[in-house]
Write an enzyme that holds these catalytic residues in place. Structure first.
Site, PDB file in Angstrom:
ATOM      1  N   SER A   1      23.762  92.360  -4.354  1.00 38.09           N
ATOM      2  CA  SER A   1      24.399  92.430  -3.481  1.00 38.09           C
ATOM      3  C   SER A   1      24.329  94.038  -4.057  1.00 38.09           C
ATOM      4  CB  SER A   1      26.130  92.008  -4.837  1.00 38.09           C
ATOM      5  OG  SER A   1      25.907  90.682  -4.798  1.00 38.09           O
TER       6      SER A   1
ATOM      7  N   GLN B   1      47.436  62.134   4.974  1.00 35.36           N
ATOM      8  CA  GLN B   1      46.245  61.898   5.309  1.00 35.36           C
ATOM      9  C   GLN B   1      46.957  63.792   6.463  1.00 35.36           C
ATOM     10  OE1 GLN B   1      43.675  60.692   4.186  1.00 35.36           O
ATOM     11  NE2 GLN B   1      41.967  60.155   5.922  1.00 35.36           N
TER      12      GLN B   1
ATOM     13  N   ARG C   1      46.765  66.859   4.820  1.00 39.18           N
ATOM     14  CA  ARG C   1      45.334  67.092   4.740  1.00 39.18           C
ATOM     15  C   ARG C   1      44.131  67.886   5.753  1.00 39.18           C
ATOM     16  NH1 ARG C   1      43.619  63.397   1.092  1.00 39.18           N
ATOM     17  NH2 ARG C   1      41.853  63.612   0.586  1.00 39.18           N
TER      18      ARG C   1
ATOM     19  N   GLU D   1      24.037  86.323   3.097  1.00 43.48           N
ATOM     20  CA  GLU D   1      24.614  88.070   4.067  1.00 43.48           C
ATOM     21  C   GLU D   1      26.077  88.413   3.271  1.00 43.48           C
ATOM     22  OE1 GLU D   1      23.377  89.378   6.777  1.00 43.48           O
ATOM     23  OE2 GLU D   1      21.769  87.502   6.568  1.00 43.48           O
TER      24      GLU D   1
END
Ligand SMILES: CCCCCCCC/C=C\CCCCCCCCCCCCC/C=C/C(=O)SCCNC(=O)CCNC(=O)[C@H](O)C(C)(C)COP(=O)(O)OP(=O)(O)OC[C@H]1O[C@@H](n2cnc3c(N)ncnc32)[C@H](O)[C@@H]1OP(=O)(O)O
Ligand SMILES: Cc1cc2nc3c(=O)[nH]c(=O)nc-3n(C[C@H](O)[C@H](O)[C@H](O)COP(=O)(O)OP(=O)(O)OC[C@H]3O[C@@H](n4cnc5c(N)ncnc54)[C@H](O)[C@@H]3O)c2cc1C
Length: 664
Positions: free
Chosen positions: A144, A330, A333, A424
């Site tokens: 980092s 369901q 979510r 990245e």
């Protein structure tokens, strides 16, 4: 005989023109046609087979990757594919390889940070793959903190060379993809030292291996860092380690667009901002955002198709049980993830435009939009990858037990995807960069400098700090201006509250460190606003096709309102909405789920993914899940023999021990 399609009934329910939605997803008719052609080309080529990948040993997997890369390269040349088509081919081959780093980082680093002479010398060889390069920045001790890198490049005026050296164990390069076994060259980031003075980190082109024998050049130690998370997955990549023992390179191999070293050893800083040394990361972060929508769409496609096939409970009078996709839990979510895939697709398109724009400006030495481009790419990379990684795991759970099978495609997708949260730029570190940018923008409010681009809303801080949400009924939440204002007000109020708290610290850096968890939340609120606003902007466009725009409006509302529901604490605590308005948003969300339901299968069909690319029995187009699972089980090497290897040595003695024990 007509092919069996277990989803036929679901597909008939769709209320929109699928072909037109496929074009919206692809970005244009041209993109759709190119992408469809390349996807079929890859799916029909036996060399690109991947169904046995997780069973291969590391060595076999790596060799398979080399074989696929060589074959891909041959196809690219034989078929004269454009760079755009080659990139599509890379996506559909779906196997991380050294080529990603060569094309995605080595070449862009030379293009962005090299001079025109360096372009002329290196790029033709790189484009023909006569040399293969990687991006060697991260070290064992620092990733980092780029300014903390330890590798040195010391200029020797006597020989007009740099001496590259790894002074400590922690200065060993560690992680670069393609470095371990393949790259002949690298762009190496090292501390530039001239006349005994340290000028910070710069990029250098360094040859690592002989072009005839592939052996490391004198003074270079190089190898692979070892197995990574999961089977298959990112283990096709040779992430490497690298050490230099006083390796000499000519002066003209320092990338000299940003700063130069003269023949006498004088360091010259040009007008170009030093942050351009970080430019390759900006480019790749932008591509990662587009790729996030693909990975998310893939997981969602698998979970949606399987949820329509899977039935549990609720059979009445001997009739079929309920499809699990009909359970409200369901839906609550799954459908926000479906909406997020579309949202990320559109913000990815916009970010690509932003990146192209900033690149053109940089070429004309206009650096004014660089800070915003950095903040947007860093923030959106962080947000979209974190959501996608969590979403893939959620999709696995949405598929119940079968989601845990390797042939569901989800475990490998998860394993290959999660490092995007780290590489990245670690996602938290990147959000803190966004927060710095936001705090700077807030501090300039009132100075006469008008915020522009994605922070333009801060210019209306006075209004946004005191505006009241006017929602009285659930359906009021369907108004784009109401949604946008709620997200803008929340983002600006959180930013200004944090800026005020920072002001209480005598040392701003101490304040920044102390408040960093809050600052991360501020950055997330800002990034969510960008995604919501770009989705809303997309809906301003002319979108042809029966029912297509309507479906996108529903998805946009699902995306925004599920975020509002999830972060209700922020919205209410900042006084942007009342708890009752939050409850109305949730009520509206439930109504929206019911509208998504009949279109769910067609909405994932619009991704136009081949069964080869999906690599999932649960997500296969025809939905013939059970038969395929059953057949696939028998292909497992453990089932090659009825009695397993090791039975005689290990199992039988245990099984027989009760006879001895019984005698004791
Ligand atoms: C088998 C198949 C074969 C198929 C073959 C097919 C052939 C294919 C052909 C063609 C296909 C094309 C293919 C394209 C492929 C594309 C895919 C690419 C895949 C890539 C895979 C990636 C793998 C991973 C790679 C890596 O991880 S590389 C290493 C990345 N490292 C990091 O990200 C480090 C993170 N740290 C930092 O970025 C920085 O150090 C920092 C955290 C920003 C801090 O830096 P520091 O200097 O200390 O900065 P500050 O003091 O905080 O800030 C100073 C100042 O600078 C500004 N800033 C910071 N960063 C930037 C930036 N990037 N740009 C602009 N400005 C920046 C910051 O805001 C501050 O500004 P102010 O001073 O104004 O405040
Ligand atoms: C699969 C993979 C491929 C890679 N490919 C390449 C490549 O091709 N080339 C290359 O050069 N590198 C590559 N990398 C390295 C990658 O870029 C780094 O691992 C990444 O930038 C994170 O840095 P780090 O490992 O030093 O993490 P660290 O910074 O050590 O992070 C550890 C923890 O500390 C936290 N943290 C760190 N700093 C701060 C801070 N200032 N404030 C708050 N929290 C902080 C982080 O959030 C994290 O939780 C790759 C990594 C992986 C996993």
């Amino acid at each position: 005989m007509e092919a069996l399609d277990y989803h036929a009934e679901e597909r008939r329910k769709a209320e929109f023109n699928l072909d037109e939605m496929k074009i919206v997803w692809a970005g244009s008719r041209r993109n759709y046609e190119l992408s469809d052609r390349v996807a079929r080309l890859v799916a029909s080529d036996p060399v690109f087979r991947k169904d046995n990948r997780t069973m291969l040993t590391r060595k076999d997997l790596f060799k398979d990757t080399l074989r696929k890369a060589a074959h891909a390269w041959k196809r690219i040349i034989d078929l004269r594919l454009s760079e755009e088509e080659a990139n599509m081919l890379r996506s559909y081959v779906d196997q991380p390889a050294f080529t990603d780093l060569h094309w995605g980082m080595f070449i862009p680093a030379i293009k962005g940070q090299g001079t025109s002479e360096q372009h002329e010398k290196w790029l033709p060889m790189a484009y023909k793959m006569q040399i293969i390069g990687c991006y060697a920045q991260t070290e064992l001790g620092h990733g980092s903190n780029v300014q903390g890198l330890e590798t040195t490049a010391t200029f020797d005026p006597q020989t007009d060379e740099f001496d590259l050296h790894s002074p400590t164990l922690t200065s060993s390069k560690w992680w670069p993809g393609g470095l371990g076994k393949v790259s002949t060259h690298a762009v190496v980031y090292a501390r530039l030292i001239t006349g005994g003075q340290d000028h910070g980190v710069h990029g250098f082109i360094v040859q690592l291996r002989g072009l005839d024998d592939h052996l490391p050049l004198p003074g270079i130690t190089v190898g692979d860092i070892g197995m990574k998370f999961g089977s298959g997955a990112y283990n096709s990549m040779d992430n490497g380690l690298l050490r230099f023992d006083h390796v000499r390179i000519p002066r003209n191999q320092m990338l000299m667009r940003v700063s130069q070293v003269t023949r006498e050893g004088k360091f010259v800083q040009s007008d170009v901002p030093r942050q351009l040394v970080y430019g390759t990361m900006v480019y790749v972060r932008q591509t990662i955002v587009s790729d996030a929508s693909c990975a998310l769409a893939r997981a969602v496609c698998i979970a949606t198709r399987y949820s329509a096939v899977r039935r549990q409970f609720g059979s009445q009078n001997g009739g079929p049980e309920i499809q699990v996709i009909d359970y409200k839990t369901q839906q609550s979510r799954l459908f926000p993830l479906l909406a997020s895939a579309y949202a990320f697709r559109f913000v990815g398109e916009w970010l690509k435009w932003l990146y192209t724009d900033v690149t053109q400006r940089l070429q004309a030495n206009d650096f004014s939009t660089l800070p915003e481009a950095h903040a947007c790419t860093a923030g959106l990379k962080s947000m979209t990858t974190s959501v996608t990684a969590d979403a893939i795991e959620e999709c696995r759970k949405l598929c119940g037990g079968h989601g845990y099978l390797s042939n569901s495609g989800l475990p490998e997708l998860f394993a290959v995807y999660i490092p995007t949260c780290t590489y990245e730029g670690d996602n938290v570190v990147l959000l803190l960069q966004v927060a710095r940018f936001l705090m700077k923008t807030v501090s300039q409010l009132g100075s006469g400098k008008k915020p522009v681009g994605t922070t333009a809303y801060m210019g209306r801080a006075e209004h946004l700090m005191q505006c009241r949400c006017e929602v009285e009924m659930a359906q009021d939440w369907l108004k784009p201006s109401t949604i946008l204002e709620a997200f803008e007000a929340r983002a600006v109020r959180m930013s200004i509250a944090c800026a005020k708290s920072l002001g209480k610290f005598s040392n701003p850096e101490d304040g920044f460190a102390e408040l960093s968890p809050d600052l991360v939340e501020v950055a997330i609120a800002h990034c969510q606003l960008i995604v919501v606003s770009k989705f809303l902007e997309k809906l301003q466009q002319d979108i042809p096709g029966k029912g297509v725009k309507r479906q996108l409006e529903i998805l946009c509302n699902v995306y925004a309102l599920h975020l509002l529901h999830k972060h209700l604490g922020d919205f209410v605590a900042t006084g942007c909405i009342t708890p009752n308005q939050g409850a109305l948003a949730n009520e509206q969300l439930r109504l929206l789920y019911a509208q998504v339901r009949p279109n769910a299968i067609a909405l994932v069909d619009a991704f136009n993914y081949t069964d080869h690319y999906l690599g999932s029995i649960l997500g296969c187009y025809d939905g013939n899940v059970y038969q395929k699972l059953y057949q696939e089980a028998w292909k497992d090497p453990l089932n090659d023999t009825v009695v397993p290897d090791g039975y005689l040595e290990y199992l039988r003695p245990i099984l027989k021990q009760h006879i001895r024990t019984a005698r004791l």
